[in-house]
Design a protein around this motif. Sequence first.
Motif, short mmCIF file in Angstrom:
data_model
loop_
_atom_site.label_atom_id
_atom_site.label_comp_id
_atom_site.label_asym_id
_atom_site.label_seq_id
_atom_site.Cartn_x
_atom_site.Cartn_y
_atom_site.Cartn_z
N MET A 204 8.52 -5.73 5.24
CA MET A 204 10.35 -6.03 5.10
C MET A 204 10.97 -6.73 3.82
O MET A 204 11.53 -6.40 3.39
CB MET A 204 10.50 -7.25 6.83
CG MET A 204 10.46 -6.61 7.45
SD MET A 204 10.96 -7.62 9.74
CE MET A 204 9.24 -8.12 9.19
N LEU A 205 9.45 -7.30 3.30
CA LEU A 205 9.44 -8.07 2.08
C LEU A 205 9.70 -6.64 0.83
O LEU A 205 11.01 -7.06 0.11
CB LEU A 205 8.36 -8.37 1.93
CG LEU A 205 7.92 -10.05 2.17
CD1 LEU A 205 6.14 -10.89 1.98
CD2 LEU A 205 9.21 -10.97 1.78
N ASP A 206 9.40 -5.60 1.35
CA ASP A 206 9.68 -4.91 -0.07
C ASP A 206 11.14 -4.21 0.60
O ASP A 206 11.79 -3.59 -0.80
CB ASP A 206 8.15 -2.78 0.26
CG ASP A 206 7.86 -4.26 -0.68
OD1 ASP A 206 7.64 -5.01 -0.99
OD2 ASP A 206 6.56 -3.04 0.16
N ALA A 207 11.59 -3.77 1.13
CA ALA A 207 12.90 -3.71 2.10
C ALA A 207 14.16 -4.46 1.92
O ALA A 207 15.19 -4.03 1.60
CB ALA A 207 12.80 -3.38 3.38
N HIS A 208 13.66 -5.79 1.94
CA HIS A 208 14.28 -6.93 1.94
C HIS A 208 14.51 -7.86 0.38
O HIS A 208 13.61 -8.63 0.46
CB HIS A 208 15.07 -7.36 2.85
CG HIS A 208 15.13 -6.78 3.50
ND1 HIS A 208 16.09 -6.05 4.19
CD2 HIS A 208 14.65 -6.63 5.08
CE1 HIS A 208 16.18 -5.34 5.46
NE2 HIS A 208 14.80 -5.63 6.05
#
Length: 339
Positions: free
Chosen positions: A14-18
């Motif tokens: 999720m950190l990578d995507a957002h």
Amino acid sequence: MGNLLIALPHLKAMLDAHQQALLVTSDRFRDLVEQSLPGEQRLLFYPDQALASSRPALRRAFSYLGFVRSLRRFAADVTIDIEGEQKSATLSRLSGARQRIGPPRHHGSWFYNDIRKPDHSGHRWLGYASLSQPAAPRPSRYLPLTTDQAGREELLAVAGHLPAGPRVLIHAGATRTYKMWHPEQFATLCQRLRRAGCVPVLVGAGQKDRSQIERLQGFLNAPVYDLCDQLSLAGLVALMQDSQGYAGNDSGPMHLAAACGLPTVALFGPTDDMQWAPLSEKAVTLRRQPCRSDCARNSCALDSYPCLQSITVDQVLEQLGRLGVLPEATPLPIHRALY
């Protein structure tokens, strides 16, 4: 700790995507998070240690309010609570986010306005995956852990005196009594490991672990090396990455050992090993027998938890041998679960 290690691949996804995301987690696991996400700056740590009941009430209030101000200053549009416990649910509500995603729970509609049922049909990794946006890709695994210089220096200072030989870490404690193999069995395991040329080392933290270790040592003529409460999480990671094997109850340190790539034998009783098994090809789970349908974790239908307490020392040693931990043992094919 085990929940966090299982969830971290999804949190990283999720950190990578957002790019504008913020990860909120307990400061008790700061070392673990920073070693799993090296260089990550989008972190906010909940002040668990400053909020300990031993601290003055006024200081605790200031710490909590200061944290909530930092959380609201981030001005989140969406919160995703993949754990769904009281603390995280409350923080989701206090965040001020317009959309608050979380799993069903008591009074869940007060905490979340987008309730989603997690997948509990298999491992907990799948449950976290069903709430994450996006989830980490399969196969299910832990994030790799880095060892920092501080951890290596701490290990050298605390454990530099340990004798040579294959080091096997033993964790005799757990968060719940029903997860604990008998300390006399652990003591016998330590004796057998020493006779096999290994160096057993006791690890743990907190009163429950210390109590179990005291009981274990009471069954021994010569004490086993005890590093309980002597290492930070960074130091424990360094120790695990410098050891040859691990045996212990279903617990956070068990997941940490497996995440460090340490050959691990995990002892399970009334908890579900299909849901909580270590995510490592170098790990095996042991349970003597399935639980009866009328068993409960806090109330064994047979009174003595034979699912856990009937596991033998020979079975544990056999699996350590299969994993190639014991000197001169020939590694055999590994079976993930035994009943």
